[in-house]
Design a protein around this motif. Structure first.
Motif, PDB file in Angstrom:
ATOM      1  N   VAL A 184      46.095  69.282  32.255  1.00 11.24           N
ATOM      2  CA  VAL A 184      45.758  69.077  33.673  1.00 11.24           C
ATOM      3  C   VAL A 184      46.603  69.989  34.553  1.00 11.24           C
ATOM      4  O   VAL A 184      46.086  70.663  35.453  1.00 11.24           O
ATOM      5  CB  VAL A 184      45.959  67.586  34.080  1.00 11.24           C
ATOM      6  N   THR A 185      47.895  70.065  34.274  1.00 18.45           N
ATOM      7  CA  THR A 185      48.759  70.886  35.143  1.00 18.45           C
ATOM      8  C   THR A 185      48.464  72.384  34.939  1.00 18.45           C
ATOM      9  O   THR A 185      48.526  73.153  35.897  1.00 18.45           O
ATOM     10  CB  THR A 185      50.267  70.600  34.917  1.00 18.45           C
ATOM     11  N   ALA A 186      48.102  72.769  33.722  1.00 20.23           N
ATOM     12  CA  ALA A 186      47.747  74.180  33.491  1.00 20.23           C
ATOM     13  C   ALA A 186      46.502  74.529  34.300  1.00 20.23           C
ATOM     14  O   ALA A 186      46.398  75.625  34.874  1.00 20.23           O
ATOM     15  CB  ALA A 186      47.506  74.438  32.007  1.00 20.23           C
ATOM     16  N   GLU A 187      45.568  73.601  34.370  1.00 18.87           N
ATOM     17  CA  GLU A 187      44.332  73.829  35.141  1.00 18.87           C
ATOM     18  C   GLU A 187      44.652  73.906  36.641  1.00 18.87           C
ATOM     19  O   GLU A 187      44.112  74.763  37.353  1.00 18.87           O
ATOM     20  CB  GLU A 187      43.326  72.708  34.834  1.00 18.87           C
ATOM     21  N   VAL A 188      45.542  73.036  37.117  1.00 20.46           N
ATOM     22  CA  VAL A 188      45.940  73.091  38.536  1.00 20.46           C
ATOM     23  C   VAL A 188      46.600  74.447  38.818  1.00 20.46           C
ATOM     24  O   VAL A 188      46.297  75.107  39.818  1.00 20.46           O
ATOM     25  CB  VAL A 188      46.903  71.930  38.895  1.00 20.46           C
ATOM     26  N   ALA A 189      47.473  74.889  37.922  1.00 27.81           N
ATOM     27  CA  ALA A 189      48.170  76.169  38.114  1.00 27.81           C
ATOM     28  C   ALA A 189      47.162  77.323  38.142  1.00 27.81           C
ATOM     29  O   ALA A 189      47.283  78.252  38.945  1.00 27.81           O
ATOM     30  CB  ALA A 189      49.194  76.371  37.003  1.00 27.81           C
ATOM     31  N   ARG A 190      46.151  77.217  37.274  1.00 29.25           N
ATOM     32  CA  ARG A 190      45.129  78.276  37.229  1.00 29.25           C
ATOM     33  C   ARG A 190      44.361  78.329  38.561  1.00 29.25           C
ATOM     34  O   ARG A 190      44.179  79.395  39.153  1.00 29.25           O
ATOM     35  CB  ARG A 190      44.156  78.002  36.071  1.00 29.25           C
ATOM     36  N   GLN A 191      43.956  77.141  39.042  1.00 29.62           N
ATOM     37  CA  GLN A 191      43.203  77.088  40.306  1.00 29.62           C
ATOM     38  C   GLN A 191      44.061  77.605  41.462  1.00 29.62           C
ATOM     39  O   GLN A 191      43.576  78.257  42.374  1.00 29.62           O
ATOM     40  CB  GLN A 191      42.752  75.655  40.593  1.00 29.62           C
ATOM     41  N   PRO A 233      50.618  74.602  47.264  1.00 30.47           N
ATOM     42  CA  PRO A 233      50.920  73.312  47.882  1.00 30.47           C
ATOM     43  C   PRO A 233      52.429  73.065  47.982  1.00 30.47           C
ATOM     44  O   PRO A 233      53.212  73.622  47.209  1.00 30.47           O
ATOM     45  CB  PRO A 233      50.317  72.299  46.907  1.00 30.47           C
ATOM     46  N   LYS A 234      52.780  72.234  48.950  1.00 37.38           N
ATOM     47  CA  LYS A 234      54.176  71.806  49.049  1.00 37.38           C
ATOM     48  C   LYS A 234      54.206  70.272  49.080  1.00 37.38           C
ATOM     49  O   LYS A 234      53.501  69.648  49.870  1.00 37.38           O
ATOM     50  CB  LYS A 234      54.811  72.373  50.310  1.00 37.38           C
ATOM     51  N   GLY A 259      54.914  75.858  40.230  1.00 41.68           N
ATOM     52  CA  GLY A 259      54.902  76.830  41.331  1.00 41.68           C
ATOM     53  C   GLY A 259      54.632  76.249  42.704  1.00 41.68           C
ATOM     54  O   GLY A 259      54.369  76.987  43.643  1.00 41.68           O
ATOM     55  N   PHE A 260      54.662  74.910  42.836  1.00 40.20           N
ATOM     56  CA  PHE A 260      54.524  74.295  44.159  1.00 40.20           C
ATOM     57  C   PHE A 260      55.835  74.470  44.923  1.00 40.20           C
ATOM     58  O   PHE A 260      56.902  74.588  44.322  1.00 40.20           O
ATOM     59  CB  PHE A 260      54.310  72.777  44.056  1.00 40.20           C
ATOM     60  N   GLY A 261      55.740  74.404  46.258  1.00 46.42           N
ATOM     61  CA  GLY A 261      56.946  74.204  47.038  1.00 46.42           C
ATOM     62  C   GLY A 261      57.317  72.734  46.926  1.00 46.42           C
ATOM     63  O   GLY A 261      56.439  71.883  46.755  1.00 46.42           O
ATOM     64  N   SER A 262      58.588  72.437  46.956  1.00 44.00           N
ATOM     65  CA  SER A 262      58.964  71.030  46.846  1.00 44.00           C
ATOM     66  C   SER A 262      60.166  70.732  47.721  1.00 44.00           C
ATOM     67  O   SER A 262      61.053  71.563  47.908  1.00 44.00           O
ATOM     68  CB  SER A 262      59.181  70.684  45.370  1.00 44.00           C
ATOM     69  N   LEU A 263      60.148  69.531  48.287  1.00 46.16           N
ATOM     70  CA  LEU A 263      61.181  69.127  49.217  1.00 46.16           C
ATOM     71  C   LEU A 263      61.593  67.710  48.832  1.00 46.16           C
ATOM     72  O   LEU A 263      60.738  66.827  48.736  1.00 46.16           O
ATOM     73  CB  LEU A 263      60.544  69.133  50.624  1.00 46.16           C
ATOM     74  N   GLN A 264      62.889  67.533  48.557  1.00 42.88           N
ATOM     75  CA  GLN A 264      63.367  66.171  48.232  1.00 42.88           C
ATOM     76  C   GLN A 264      64.211  65.685  49.397  1.00 42.88           C
ATOM     77  O   GLN A 264      65.174  66.356  49.774  1.00 42.88           O
ATOM     78  CB  GLN A 264      64.245  66.216  46.994  1.00 42.88           C
ATOM     79  N   MET A 309      48.629  63.870  37.636  1.00 40.80           N
ATOM     80  CA  MET A 309      47.637  63.537  38.664  1.00 40.80           C
ATOM     81  C   MET A 309      48.218  63.693  40.068  1.00 40.80           C
ATOM     82  O   MET A 309      47.499  64.004  41.013  1.00 40.80           O
ATOM     83  CB  MET A 309      47.113  62.110  38.450  1.00 40.80           C
ATOM     84  N   LEU A 310      49.516  63.500  40.181  1.00 44.73           N
ATOM     85  CA  LEU A 310      50.174  63.748  41.474  1.00 44.73           C
ATOM     86  C   LEU A 310      50.062  65.234  41.838  1.00 44.73           C
ATOM     87  O   LEU A 310      49.810  65.593  42.990  1.00 44.73           O
ATOM     88  CB  LEU A 310      51.642  63.308  41.401  1.00 44.73           C
ATOM     89  N   MET A 311      50.220  66.097  40.844  1.00 40.60           N
ATOM     90  CA  MET A 311      50.090  67.541  41.079  1.00 40.60           C
ATOM     91  C   MET A 311      48.645  67.866  41.499  1.00 40.60           C
ATOM     92  O   MET A 311      48.406  68.652  42.408  1.00 40.60           O
ATOM     93  CB  MET A 311      50.457  68.346  39.812  1.00 40.60           C
ATOM     94  N   LYS A 312      47.712  67.223  40.811  1.00 36.20           N
ATOM     95  CA  LYS A 312      46.288  67.461  41.107  1.00 36.20           C
ATOM     96  C   LYS A 312      45.966  67.019  42.541  1.00 36.20           C
ATOM     97  O   LYS A 312      45.313  67.740  43.289  1.00 36.20           O
ATOM     98  CB  LYS A 312      45.441  66.672  40.086  1.00 36.20           C
ATOM     99  N   ASN A 313      46.429  65.826  42.909  1.00 37.93           N
ATOM    100  CA  ASN A 313      46.184  65.321  44.268  1.00 37.93           C
ATOM    101  C   ASN A 313      46.841  66.221  45.316  1.00 37.93           C
ATOM    102  O   ASN A 313      46.282  66.462  46.374  1.00 37.93           O
ATOM    103  CB  ASN A 313      46.729  63.893  44.416  1.00 37.93           C
TER     104      ASN A 313
END
Ligand code: NAD
Length: 312
Positions: free
Chosen positions: A25-32, A40-41, A68-73, A283-287
């Motif tokens: 799933v995450t590989a597919e998100v990265a591809r898209q 996304p961030k 490869g998303f931006g992320s903020l904690q 699924m969080l990555m997908k959303n």
């Protein structure tokens, strides 16, 4: 779709690997993401110092960065007031560079989760807990709804095991929380299953479980479901994550299903760990990617800078 062992087959159930499915799933998100150039961030807010929550938040942020998303904690002290937390959420709502906002639950007791979640802009509510998203999902609105990540991950695993045609199957969900049990039952209903929901007050729960072609267990009760509760050939999805204390301060994770017993009877079963857990993060990555794409479509100029940076 894989072939399930028949009920007369003496083989053990096939373990449904969430680790493997989540990687796909995450590989597919990265591809898209590479294809669209939309990056996304995700902002994750943690209030207090609950050790398990800190681990979950770190895992989510690590996975976001890995693909490869931006992320903020954002870490806030346990004594943060409702007004202070609201101000943080409002700032994230107004920040066009943030596409997904997640407030890690549970919150300290003085902060009411329901009111806090209501503060998140529905279009950034990538956990799918806001009442607008819950409503849209429940009535199958044509407007995009974010679906809670754990049930979404469970559905993905069920489809991976037995395909997309679930019509007419009998499904039992143990647990009726807003984050797992209820949305899980709704998704199974949308798939035209005949759904029963069991909970702590359900009578003859073993008998009910024996009717289930699909059994999803989200009770938080280690080893609750025994082998003789399971219909031969059933698909068993174990959502439970229970920390069992061992010697010298060690612990191990256990699910809500007695795995070895259940594996003798079921056709497919998710292990704990390595089953539903990794799917929740995938699924969080997908959303979050979907949220970024929606934001981009709603206001392409505002996000042009993002695309330009990703291309350059
Ligand atoms: P919750 O405490 O909010 O709800 C538990 C539900 O199970 C309630 O409806 C309760 O009535 C029912 N229940 C409890 N004990 C029962 C019993 N003995 N018999 C029948 N029903 C019983 O919990 P939750 O937030 O829905 O989480 C459930 C489990 O799933 C926990 O172990 C949690 O850690 C785990 N979880 C895992 C993930 C993941 O990503 N894998 C995500 C969320 C929750």
């Amino acid at each position: 779709m894989r072939t399930a062992p028949s009920s007369s087959d003496a083989r053990k159930a096939i373990a449904l690997s969430g680790t493997e499915a989540a990687a796909e799933v995450t590989a597919e998100v990265a591809r898209q993401m590479r294809e669209s150039g939309v990056i996304p961030k995700l902002a994750v807010v943690l209030v207090g110092d609950d050790a398990a929550s800190a681990v979950y938040v770190a895992n989510k942020a690590r996975q976001a960065e890995r693909i490869g998303f931006g992320s903020l904690q954002i870490r806030l002290p346990a004594e943060t007031s409702g007004a202070e937390l609201s101000a943080v959420i409002r700032r994230l709502n107004d920040d066009p560079s943030v596409h997904g906002i997640l407030v890690q639950l549970p919150l300290p007791p003085h902060l009411p989760a329901e009111a806090v979640i209501r503060e998140i802009a529905p279009e950034k509510d990538v956990d799918g807990f806001h009442e607008v998203n819950v409503g849209r999902m429940t009535i199958q609105s044509s407007r995009n709804a974010f679906v809670p990540c754990t049930p979404l991950g469970c559905m993905h695993l069920i489809h991976r095991a037995i395909g997309h045609e679930l019509k007419g199957l009998s499904a039992v969900v143990i647990g009726k929380s807003n984050i797992v049990g209820r949305p899980m039952a709704t998704l199974l209903m949308h798939a035209e299953c005949t759904v029963s929901v069991a909970h702590i007050h359900t009578r003859n729960i073993e008998q009910l479980c024996r009717t289930a072609d699909i059994l999803v267990v989200a009770a938080g009760s280690p080893g609750l479901v025994r082998g003789d509760w399971i219909k031969p050939g059933a698909v068993v999805i174990d959502v439970g994550i229970n920390r069992i204390a061992g010697e010298a301060g060690t612990h191990r994770l256990a699910g809500d299903v007695a795995y070895d017993e259940a594996a003798e009877v079921a056709s497919f079963i998710t292990p704990v760990p390595g089953g539903v857990g990794p799917m929740t993060i995938a699924m969080l990555m997908k959303n979050t990617y979907a949220a970024a794409l929606q934001a981009e479509r709603a206001n392409p100029r505002r996000h042009a800078g993002l695309r330009a940076r990703s291309n350059g």
